[in-house]
Design a protein around this motif. Structure first.
Motif: not given
Length: 193
Positions: A71-75, A171-182
């Motif tokens: 699973t990958e994310y984009k902002v 834990k569930r929002v952590a990967p989204l938070a990392i992408k958002w912080d970037e």
């Protein structure tokens, strides 16, 4: 009544005779600045202690063939984090091809809880349909000073259960938070140029 709040590292938990445990905390000098006298007054006194990790541990499912997250994310421009479907999955969906079984493994990651909490406080973190409560709001209220006990009583659950559920939400929002912080840091750099 004395009250001292500070950030520390848990260095050791020593098991002593008669069921006593000794907890050793390590604190930087500036972490106790102006608080040492109050802390000294508490020596040999009973105290209430609440420890909460400053790190969010979470698992990421990795594609064994590509060694990349499944699973990958984009902002987007507004700061909303979206899940990106891999191209092969999109093709399978468009053509009606059965989903390919991919060999995966779990990899443990860590996120700074401060970044996760900033993401939640920004109002950009999602609510999940399978969670029984609005955890984004619950975390916001906790960060604004409400106790787990008060929040748990309001929801009719134990304080241990609410801590467990809040931890699961982080834990569930952590990967989204990392992408958002970037995205946020990149945007700040662009604005400063």
């Amino acid at each position: 009544m004395s009250f001292v709040e500070f950030k520390a590292f848990v260095k050791k938990v020593n098991l002593k005779p008669k069921g006593v445990k000794e907890i050793v905390l390590e604190v930087n000098d500036d972490g106790l600045e102006g608080k040492l006298d109050k802390l000294s007054e508490m020596i040999d006194c009973k105290v209430d202690v609440e420890l909460e990790s400053r790190v969010v541990n979470f698992n990421v499912t990795i594609n064994a063939r590509t060694n990349k997250p499944v699973t990958e994310y984009k902002v987007d421009e507004q700061g909303v984090v979206h899940e990106v479907k891999p191209e092969y999955e999109q093709l399978e969906a468009d053509l009606g091809i059965p989903e390919e079984k991919i060999e995966t493994f779990e990899e443990e990651k860590q996120a700074d809880r401060e970044i996760v909490d900033e993401f939640i406080m920004s109002g950009m973190s999602p609510n999940f349909d399978d969670l029984p409560y609005d955890f984004a709001n619950i975390v916001k209220r906790k960060l604004e000073g409400e106790s787990y006990l008060k929040l748990a009583n309001e929801l009719g659950i134990s304080s241990g259960k609410i801590v467990e559920l809040v931890d699961e939400y982080r834990k569930r929002v952590a990967p989204l938070a990392i992408k958002w912080d970037e995205w946020r840091k990149k945007k700040q750099n662009e604005d400063n140029q």
